[in-house]
Design a protein around this motif. Structure first.
Motif, mmCIF file in Angstrom:
data_model
loop_
_atom_site.group_PDB
_atom_site.id
_atom_site.type_symbol
_atom_site.label_atom_id
_atom_site.label_comp_id
_atom_site.label_asym_id
_atom_site.label_seq_id
_atom_site.Cartn_x
_atom_site.Cartn_y
_atom_site.Cartn_z
ATOM 1 N N MET A 23 27.262 48.009 41.030
ATOM 2 C CA MET A 23 27.780 48.022 42.402
ATOM 3 C C MET A 23 27.668 49.402 43.043
ATOM 4 O O MET A 23 27.192 49.535 44.176
ATOM 5 C CB MET A 23 29.224 47.545 42.400
ATOM 6 N N LEU A 24 28.106 50.437 42.335
ATOM 7 C CA LEU A 24 28.039 51.776 42.915
ATOM 8 C C LEU A 24 26.591 52.231 43.046
ATOM 9 O O LEU A 24 26.253 53.004 43.953
ATOM 10 C CB LEU A 24 28.836 52.764 42.065
ATOM 11 N N LYS A 64 24.222 50.407 44.028
ATOM 12 C CA LYS A 64 23.771 49.856 45.312
ATOM 13 C C LYS A 64 24.349 50.674 46.465
ATOM 14 O O LYS A 64 23.674 50.980 47.445
ATOM 15 C CB LYS A 64 24.235 48.404 45.436
ATOM 16 N N LEU A 65 25.621 51.020 46.312
ATOM 17 C CA LEU A 65 26.308 51.734 47.396
ATOM 18 C C LEU A 65 25.653 53.091 47.640
ATOM 19 O O LEU A 65 25.367 53.449 48.784
ATOM 20 C CB LEU A 65 27.781 51.903 47.012
ATOM 21 N N GLU A 119 22.387 52.772 49.167
ATOM 22 C CA GLU A 119 22.452 52.002 50.422
ATOM 23 C C GLU A 119 21.442 50.860 50.390
ATOM 24 O O GLU A 119 20.745 50.597 51.367
ATOM 25 C CB GLU A 119 22.236 52.909 51.645
ATOM 26 N N ASP A 120 21.377 50.189 49.251
ATOM 27 C CA ASP A 120 20.384 49.138 49.034
ATOM 28 C C ASP A 120 20.934 48.155 47.995
ATOM 29 O O ASP A 120 21.108 48.505 46.833
ATOM 30 C CB ASP A 120 19.080 49.777 48.527
ATOM 31 N N ALA A 121 21.203 46.921 48.441
ATOM 32 C CA ALA A 121 21.820 45.930 47.557
ATOM 33 C C ALA A 121 20.886 45.494 46.435
ATOM 34 O O ALA A 121 21.311 44.813 45.499
ATOM 35 C CB ALA A 121 22.274 44.707 48.362
ATOM 36 N N SER A 122 19.605 45.889 46.503
ATOM 37 C CA SER A 122 18.698 45.524 45.412
ATOM 38 C C SER A 122 18.614 46.622 44.345
ATOM 39 O O SER A 122 17.970 46.435 43.311
ATOM 40 C CB SER A 122 17.307 45.194 45.957
ATOM 41 N N ALA A 147 19.766 46.599 39.710
ATOM 42 C CA ALA A 147 19.852 45.167 39.439
ATOM 43 C C ALA A 147 20.460 44.943 38.048
ATOM 44 O O ALA A 147 20.356 45.798 37.167
ATOM 45 C CB ALA A 147 18.467 44.534 39.527
ATOM 46 N N ALA A 148 21.066 43.782 37.887
ATOM 47 C CA ALA A 148 21.829 43.492 36.665
ATOM 48 C C ALA A 148 21.054 43.755 35.372
ATOM 49 O O ALA A 148 21.602 44.371 34.443
ATOM 50 C CB ALA A 148 22.340 42.052 36.722
#
Lengths: 457, 457
Positions: free
Chosen positions: A342-343, A345-346, A349-352, A355-356
């Motif tokens: 999560m961090l 991505k933060l 500034e990119d939700a991709s 990745a898990a």
């Protein structure tokens, strides 16, 4: 050979997919023998509804700080350290460290962690707990010289190097004995380094950080580590306060200074790396030096967010750590999986970003590589360090993607069995090597007495 | 009167301290009768080693999105919504929503959540599940008009308002019936609003957001909410993409626009509020409008970090929400407690920001206040909505500070019993109102079929 079949579930492949199949383990050698359709074994562990994953690797912690869990939260970093943590640590006895580490071991086994890297005090006690608990660990006595007299500083360096030497093969009188001279003089990279199967305890030289250890002491640590053929592990670039003094004093970025001192070896690794510039990231990649990402600690202490996707993109080996329980406040690495994703991505500034699968790799094979253990992958020949995660729960239903669940939705309490070195350390949520009730009682008593000593002493 | 004694543990006082004592509850009225030394009761629930806390309030979610848990992670927000979430949601049947909400209810009860605020589709199904599960909820049919034909848009508004009217007192044929005209015309503030004991389901008007609902439709929603004496709940300032179009079109900040449209009533509350300027924070405080902080969702979607300490400092009522499971990926509010405390420090660059007691208040009394329920505090006369958290675990040992543990180290799986409206919904980790196995099986089947319809449809 006594075989153990982890049966009727799925297992995580090195390609980060969950496949139906059993995992067969040799309990004596501690090795994974086979995966897939397994007919027969001496013992069976039920994994129905579960996914078997490599045991998680907590690549940076101070295990005995469990005794300070929830003591002095919500304080600015400097106040927290100077007014609370350090005064209490000054009162720590070896028995406190033993109990705090036992408590940490209970917690780690319960949440599927099978290996950890510890930097703290009274490390011989830690080594004994690791042996008894059945875990795997890379241990180092934290070395601090700044603010100490010459005699105290020299003693600290000597203590750290002595521990690294005497316990590097498992215990003071380890079965395997010191390595031969030929091996010691070779400069092997992390991946070429010999397999560690069988020796569950290894050591490193651990100068605390670039700002708390003087130049000469760092030089001594580096020389000793190279001589002993052990890695160096230290804190770096965690806060602005760890960057600015070095820039002011040396006129270089902290990792340029670390490079000058010889701290960027290809088996060395640093914790945190929150405030890194592009040149430092490139330097880490070039040197083969690893980084342990501690997202929860960095967030709780408001230190910042490490550029973790950038480090991976540059080719740096990344592991994941909880840091001490006092800045976390637990040792459940499933929290860190979620935090890292999560961090990551933060900050990008990119939700991709982060990745898990990348996060789970870092917390398994990435950490194992940093610690120098042949763990972190479920494949024949590797260490049988495994966590069996039970997906039979509402918060893990439905299953569109097992790896997503492991990173975003699972928690330590979903681990049904934990196996390290082929031995079952937790079976159906019951610990097999440690007396949890007795440890909890002693930890509560010792923590209370410790804080009283510090506050009234 | 049938009394229930939650016995031999500690309980959280309104001053956020853990005190030794029992909690006595009237199972019929659903009221807390007494706290402290209780001698006798019809029934006893063991809380040895536990801390009894107010049931957590999930102040913003889309419960049935549990069916999409782990579907299409690690995607940029726009791709995630347009290519994955919306096509699947277009295929949702009322049975899907029922099952997804049942799964969410299992998960919430298991993790100590006793009340939630839901904005989704097929809300009559959600109301039925809430009644059956024994939970408390503020429900609203999400209203979207942008991108729809005039007829579709009008139907959406009408459906949303009809649900708010018909279910506002618990069910379509609720026992309490519509409020009298005098009450309806009064403009009561949140705190003055009458106690809600007994009615577990309430409604709100829920225009989806400031950018997905047209001006006229918003005006209709506001008029209806005032007429029905229900709050308005909507998404606002979640991403830059929710701010910039409003600035461009109206020449004002989004919440100034919301104020012009009458959306900042003193019982209204918005979700997210990530990108707020100081003027908007002041405006919220002045109007008495609440904010639901969804830290995990905002992080996972890389939306940003809400200025949550600033909102509290300004006097804004803050609740905490999970948002939907697809952007989280679970409904365990203990994760959000930790996230809110930690990210609150990170965004404030101050480790003393969002201290544990403030976070726990937001997730209990703050959320209860937003939803309009007399819950969130353990004191005689309040709703008996409670979670009993078991501290007998390594990760909650030692106990220097119970509130710290609740925020930083506890997880949903530590909840031993959950009580709502005086009834036991989970006893010793066993659900009493829902058939978890059957729900999990149906959720798995429906989720698979739903995604297949969306992908092949």
């Amino acid at each position: 050979m006594t075989t153990l079949r982890i049966a009727d579930g799925q297992y995580l492949t090195p390609e980060m997919t969950a496949e139906t199949g059993d995992v067969l383990v040799d309990q004596e050698s501690g090795e994974i023998l086979a995966v897939g359709d397994i007919d027969d074994a001496d013992e069976t562990l039920d994994a129905t509804g579960c996914v078997v994953i490599p045991g998680l690797v907590n690549a940076h912690t101070h295990a005995a700080m469990t005794l300070l869990r929830g003591y002095a939260d919500d304080e600015p970093l400097e106040t927290w350290l100077r007014e609370h943590v350090w005064p209490v640590e000054a009162e720590l006895t070896s028995e406190d460290v033993r109990t705090g580490t036992e408590l940490a071991a209970c917690e780690m086994i319960r949440s599927g962690t099978t290996a950890f890297c510890d930097m703290y005090f009274h490390e011989p006690e830690v080594a004994a707990v690791v042996e008894r608990a059945g875990l795997r660990a890379l241990l180092g006595q934290g070395i601090v010289t700044v603010g100490k007299s010459d005699e105290e500083a020299a003693a600290d360096v000597e203590r750290g190097i002595r521990f690294a030497r005497e316990y590097r093969d498992g215990s003071e009188n380890g079965e395997t004995g010191p390595r031969d001279a030929e091996n010691e003089s070779e400069s092997e990279s992390r991946s070429e380094h010999e397999s560690s199967r069988g020796d569950r305890v290894r050591t490193a030289c651990m100068p605390h950080s670039l700002t708390t250890v003087g130049d000469d002491a760092i030089d001594e640590c580096v020389a000793a580590a190279r001589d002993l053929d052990v890695p160096i592990h230290y804190h770096a670039n965690e806060t602005h306060a760890e960057v600015e003094p070095i820039v002011d004093e040396h006129g270089t970025r902290p990792l340029e200074y670390a490079d000058e001192r010889g701290l960027l070896g290809d088996r060395d690794f640093l914790a945190h790396g929150v405030h890194l510039d592009d040149g430092e990231i490139d330097l880490l990649a070039e040197r083969g030096t690893g980084v342990v990402h501690c997202p929860a600690s960095n967030t709780k202490l408001a230190s910042g967010m490490a550029p973790i996707q950038d480090l991976l993109d540059a080719g740096v080996t990344v592991g994941i750590g909880t840091d001490g329980a006092a800045s976390n406040n637990d040792l459940d690495l499933f929290d860190e999986l979620r935090d890292a994703a999560m961090l990551g991505k933060l900050v990008a500034e990119d939700a991709s970003a982060m990745a898990a699968p990348r996060v789970l790799e870092a917390a398994t094979r990435g950490g194992a590589e940093l610690l120098g253990f042949d763990s972190g992958l479920i494949e024949p020949g590797g260490n049988a360090d495994l966590a069996v995660v039970d997906f039979s729960a509402p918060h893990l239903t439905p299953v569109h993607d097992s790896v997503s669940h492991l990173v975003y939705a699972a928690r330590g309490s979903d681990v049904r069995h934990t196996i390290c070195d082929g031995k079952v350390l937790m079976r159906n949520r019951e610990l097999t090597t440690l007396n949890e009730e007795a440890i909890r009682t002693e930890a509560e008593e010792r923590a209370t007495a410790l804080v009283e000593r510090a506050e009234n002493g």
